[in-house]
Design an enzyme around this catalytic site. Structure first.
Site, PDB file in Angstrom:
ATOM      1  CE  LYS A  13      -2.498  -0.821   3.694  1.00  0.00           C
ATOM      2  NZ  LYS A  13      -2.137  -2.056   4.264  1.00  0.00           N
ATOM      3  NE  ARG A  88      -4.139  -1.119   9.553  1.00  0.00           N
ATOM      4  CZ  ARG A  88      -3.055  -0.470   8.919  1.00  0.00           C
ATOM      5  NH1 ARG A  88      -3.215   0.900   8.489  1.00  0.00           N
ATOM      6  NH2 ARG A  88      -2.046  -1.077   8.880  1.00  0.00           N
ATOM      7  NE  ARG A 127       6.915  -3.045   5.515  1.00  0.00           N
ATOM      8  CZ  ARG A 127       5.643  -2.810   5.729  1.00  0.00           C
ATOM      9  NH1 ARG A 127       5.113  -2.318   4.549  1.00  0.00           N
ATOM     10  NH2 ARG A 127       5.067  -2.805   6.575  1.00  0.00           N
ATOM     11  NE  ARG A 160       6.311  -0.599   9.612  1.00  0.00           N
ATOM     12  CZ  ARG A 160       5.133  -0.285   8.933  1.00  0.00           C
ATOM     13  NH1 ARG A 160       5.151   0.191   7.673  1.00  0.00           N
ATOM     14  NH2 ARG A 160       3.986  -0.791   9.469  1.00  0.00           N
ATOM     15  NE  ARG A 171       1.545  -4.785  11.027  1.00  0.00           N
ATOM     16  CZ  ARG A 171       2.660  -4.311  10.217  1.00  0.00           C
ATOM     17  NH1 ARG A 171       3.879  -4.947  10.168  1.00  0.00           N
ATOM     18  NH2 ARG A 171       2.146  -3.665   8.939  1.00  0.00           N
TER      19      ARG A 171
END
Ligand code: AMP
Length: 217
Positions: A13, A88, A127, A160, A171
């Site tokens: 996203k 969300r 990531r 992160r 998540r």
């Protein structure tokens, strides 16, 4: 144009939002980025949000909705925006509809980035984000020339906290429970367009832009 981008964590996203927003000349509004900026500046909002973010949970609706209401009232967002990471939850979507109706506008389209679960886990665990410019890299699919250093601005890359394996699992659970119902919510409003978000970043961007073109045609 007023757009929302939805999809599981790791669907791309943030990356796609940058390209699509630039293409449409609208601001990209990412609630995750706003929360992270508040965390790094240690604001009251940041201190509150961090507890939830670190655990892989969602910041409470009321806090998030108020933050977005304020951001959407800023001059650059009055004629259009691309929301990345908001709404969300269904209550957030209802609140967004109300904010827009109250200001005499409406959402044009919701783009859903569709990616399967295994791919999401591979993407999130590799990531890395730049501390300087925020650019997102990937150790496997989009590695910088020098490990751990951003090619764009030369600053350090970091993982992160919420991309660590335990938090990723949480998540994904939260996404399935709280966010996936938005697919039906926007489907019922005939605003939802699904895009295959696997494959090279540029191909996904092109699919998204094609979808927008068919919408405006
Ligand atoms: P993101 O960068 O979009 O993955 O967001 C990072 C984290 O910020 C999420 O895991 C949540 O803890 C929090 N967050 C971002 N957007 C929202 C939202 N719309 N509602 C609640 N929490 C959010």
């Amino acid at each position: 144009m007023r757009l929302v981008l939805v999809g599981p964590p790791g669907a791309g996203k943030g990356t796609q939002a940058e390209f699509i927003a630039a293409h449409l000349s609208v601001p990209k509004i990412s609630t995750g980025d706003i929360f992270r900026a508040n965390v790094s500046q240690a604001t009251q909002l940041g201190l509150e949000a961090k507890r939830y973010m670190d655990a892989g949970g969602l910041v409470p609706d009321e806090v998030t909705i108020n933050m977005v209401r304020g951001r959407l009232a800023e001059p650059d967002a009055l004629d259009g925006f691309l929301l990345d990471g908001f709404p969300r939850t269904v209550p957030q979507a209802v609140a967004l509809d109300k904010m827009l109706t109250d200001s005499g506008s409406t959402l044009d389209l919701v783009l859903e980035l569709v990616v399967d679960n295994d791919e999401v886990i591979r993407r999130l665990s590799g990531r890395r984000t730049c501390r300087g410019c925020g650019k997102i890299w990937h150790v496997e699919f989009d590695a910088p020339k020098n490990e751990g250093v951003c090619d764009r601005c030369g600053k350090e890359l970091y993982q992160r906290d919420d991309d660590k394996p335990e938090t990723i699992a949480e998540r994904l659970k939260v996404y399935a429970r709280d966010t996936a119902p938005l697919i039906d919510y926007y489907g019922a409003q005939s605003k939802l367009v699904g895009i295959d978000a696997e494959g090279p970043v540029e191909d996904v961007t092109e699919r998204a832009i094609d979808a927008l073109r068919s919408y405006s045609a």
